[in-house]
Design a protein around this motif. Sequence first.
Motif, PDB file in Angstrom:
ATOM      1  N   ARG A   1      45.804 -27.475  33.439  1.00  0.00           N
ATOM      2  CA  ARG A   1      44.854 -27.238  32.883  1.00  0.00           C
ATOM      3  C   ARG A   1      44.363 -26.749  31.694  1.00  0.00           C
ATOM      4  NH1 ARG A   1      40.448 -29.832  35.905  1.00  0.00           N
ATOM      5  NH2 ARG A   1      41.931 -31.439  37.058  1.00  0.00           N
ATOM      6  N   VAL A   2      44.796 -26.011  31.578  1.00  0.00           N
ATOM      7  CA  VAL A   2      44.896 -24.186  30.031  1.00  0.00           C
ATOM      8  C   VAL A   2      45.640 -24.754  28.967  1.00  0.00           C
ATOM      9  CG1 VAL A   2      45.254 -22.030  29.313  1.00  0.00           C
ATOM     10  CG2 VAL A   2      44.142 -22.691  32.139  1.00  0.00           C
ATOM     11  N   LYS A   3      46.779 -25.050  29.142  1.00  0.00           N
ATOM     12  CA  LYS A   3      47.834 -26.329  28.264  1.00  0.00           C
ATOM     13  C   LYS A   3      47.288 -26.783  27.671  1.00  0.00           C
ATOM     14  CE  LYS A   3      52.743 -26.929  28.241  1.00  0.00           C
ATOM     15  NZ  LYS A   3      52.719 -28.391  26.712  1.00  0.00           N
ATOM     16  N   ALA A   4      47.066 -27.067  28.678  1.00  0.00           N
ATOM     17  CA  ALA A   4      46.261 -28.408  27.460  1.00  0.00           C
ATOM     18  C   ALA A   4      45.088 -28.202  26.872  1.00  0.00           C
ATOM     19  CB  ALA A   4      45.166 -29.933  28.717  1.00  0.00           C
ATOM     20  N   ILE A   5      43.890 -27.123  27.223  1.00  0.00           N
ATOM     21  CA  ILE A   5      43.306 -26.920  26.007  1.00  0.00           C
ATOM     22  C   ILE A   5      44.214 -26.494  25.108  1.00  0.00           C
ATOM     23  CG2 ILE A   5      41.449 -25.242  26.021  1.00  0.00           C
ATOM     24  CD1 ILE A   5      40.381 -28.257  27.251  1.00  0.00           C
ATOM     25  N   ASP A   6      45.043 -25.285  25.707  1.00  0.00           N
ATOM     26  CA  ASP A   6      45.440 -24.500  23.743  1.00  0.00           C
ATOM     27  C   ASP A   6      46.456 -25.747  23.405  1.00  0.00           C
ATOM     28  OD1 ASP A   6      46.614 -22.384  22.967  1.00  0.00           O
ATOM     29  OD2 ASP A   6      48.354 -22.695  23.978  1.00  0.00           O
ATOM     30  N   ASP A   7      46.297 -26.653  23.709  1.00  0.00           N
ATOM     31  CA  ASP A   7      47.513 -27.491  22.965  1.00  0.00           C
ATOM     32  C   ASP A   7      46.662 -28.790  21.789  1.00  0.00           C
ATOM     33  OD1 ASP A   7      49.493 -28.289  24.002  1.00  0.00           O
ATOM     34  OD2 ASP A   7      49.635 -29.337  25.399  1.00  0.00           O
ATOM     35  N   ILE A   8      45.109 -27.961  21.878  1.00  0.00           N
ATOM     36  CA  ILE A   8      44.375 -28.709  20.941  1.00  0.00           C
ATOM     37  C   ILE A   8      42.917 -27.729  20.302  1.00  0.00           C
ATOM     38  CG2 ILE A   8      43.930 -31.165  21.802  1.00  0.00           C
ATOM     39  CD1 ILE A   8      41.594 -30.628  23.247  1.00  0.00           C
ATOM     40  N   ALA A   9      43.596 -26.478  21.444  1.00  0.00           N
ATOM     41  CA  ALA A   9      42.460 -25.515  20.596  1.00  0.00           C
ATOM     42  C   ALA A   9      42.904 -25.100  19.099  1.00  0.00           C
ATOM     43  CB  ALA A   9      42.805 -24.154  20.589  1.00  0.00           C
ATOM     44  N   ASP A  10      43.479 -25.193  18.822  1.00  0.00           N
ATOM     45  CA  ASP A  10      43.674 -25.307  17.149  1.00  0.00           C
ATOM     46  C   ASP A  10      42.578 -26.678  15.881  1.00  0.00           C
ATOM     47  OD1 ASP A  10      44.923 -22.532  16.632  1.00  0.00           O
ATOM     48  OD2 ASP A  10      46.928 -23.751  16.484  1.00  0.00           O
ATOM     49  N   ARG A  11      42.355 -27.726  17.084  1.00  0.00           N
ATOM     50  CA  ARG A  11      42.350 -28.373  16.017  1.00  0.00           C
ATOM     51  C   ARG A  11      40.842 -28.934  15.972  1.00  0.00           C
ATOM     52  NH1 ARG A  11      46.470 -31.248  18.097  1.00  0.00           N
ATOM     53  NH2 ARG A  11      45.353 -32.585  19.368  1.00  0.00           N
ATOM     54  N   LEU A  12      40.051 -28.027  17.529  1.00  0.00           N
ATOM     55  CA  LEU A  12      38.963 -27.996  17.782  1.00  0.00           C
ATOM     56  C   LEU A  12      38.025 -26.657  17.095  1.00  0.00           C
ATOM     57  CD1 LEU A  12      39.103 -27.581  21.611  1.00  0.00           C
ATOM     58  CD2 LEU A  12      38.451 -29.428  20.304  1.00  0.00           C
TER      59      LEU A  12
END
Length: 226
Positions: free
Chosen positions: A14-25
């Motif tokens: 779950r944490v990796k799923a957030i990290d994968d898109i964090a820079d685009r948020l």
Amino acid sequence: MLLKGSFESLVAERVKAIDDIADRLPVIVIISKISDFSVVYMSPRGLKLLEMTLEELQEIKAEYQYRFFNIEDSDDYWPKFRKMLMNNDMDQSVAYLQQVKHANRDDWAWYISSTRIFLKDENGAPYLIITTATAIDDMKHMPLKAERLLRENNFLRNNYQKFSRLGKREKEILKLVALGQSSPEIGDSLHIASATVDAHRKNIKRKLGISSSYDFSEYARAFDLI
């Protein structure tokens, strides 16, 4: 029920799923453990502002709350947090204003934040929360009224102890002075002598450490007397 190893793998996933898109948020993202509010994950934008690595934040655990946040803010949002956790509702979120200390500035930076339950443990109890934060400074469209409310909120926190020393009558007179009434006018409306009003005004000035009509108005606005 998930086994311990399976649950740890789920957390990492779950944490990796957030990290994968964090820079685009367009927000800063923080994932924390509910048990002690220590950081599990913070997006790169947030780490840059704090000038910390994720490993350093994880090492200091919940201390980061005291190092980078104005803990007095929690008086406003913690009751809402507690209700959210007790309801154990992943669709419920808590929105609040928060002051943050960046590594490159001495004053507080204001953020609008929102928090919700992110993951439950093997027994169905809240385990992780996720918070998104947006700097007020980045919101060029924010109305002047909202900015004024932020300043008044800060004034209230800094002066609450002094204001609490005022009696009921002194608060009434503070309000009427802020509304522009003279001592004789206040005396007439409260059915007391003008000299008594003057004595109260003197005591108000002494207790609050103020001297001008503007000061009276500032206190009256901040503490919702007018």
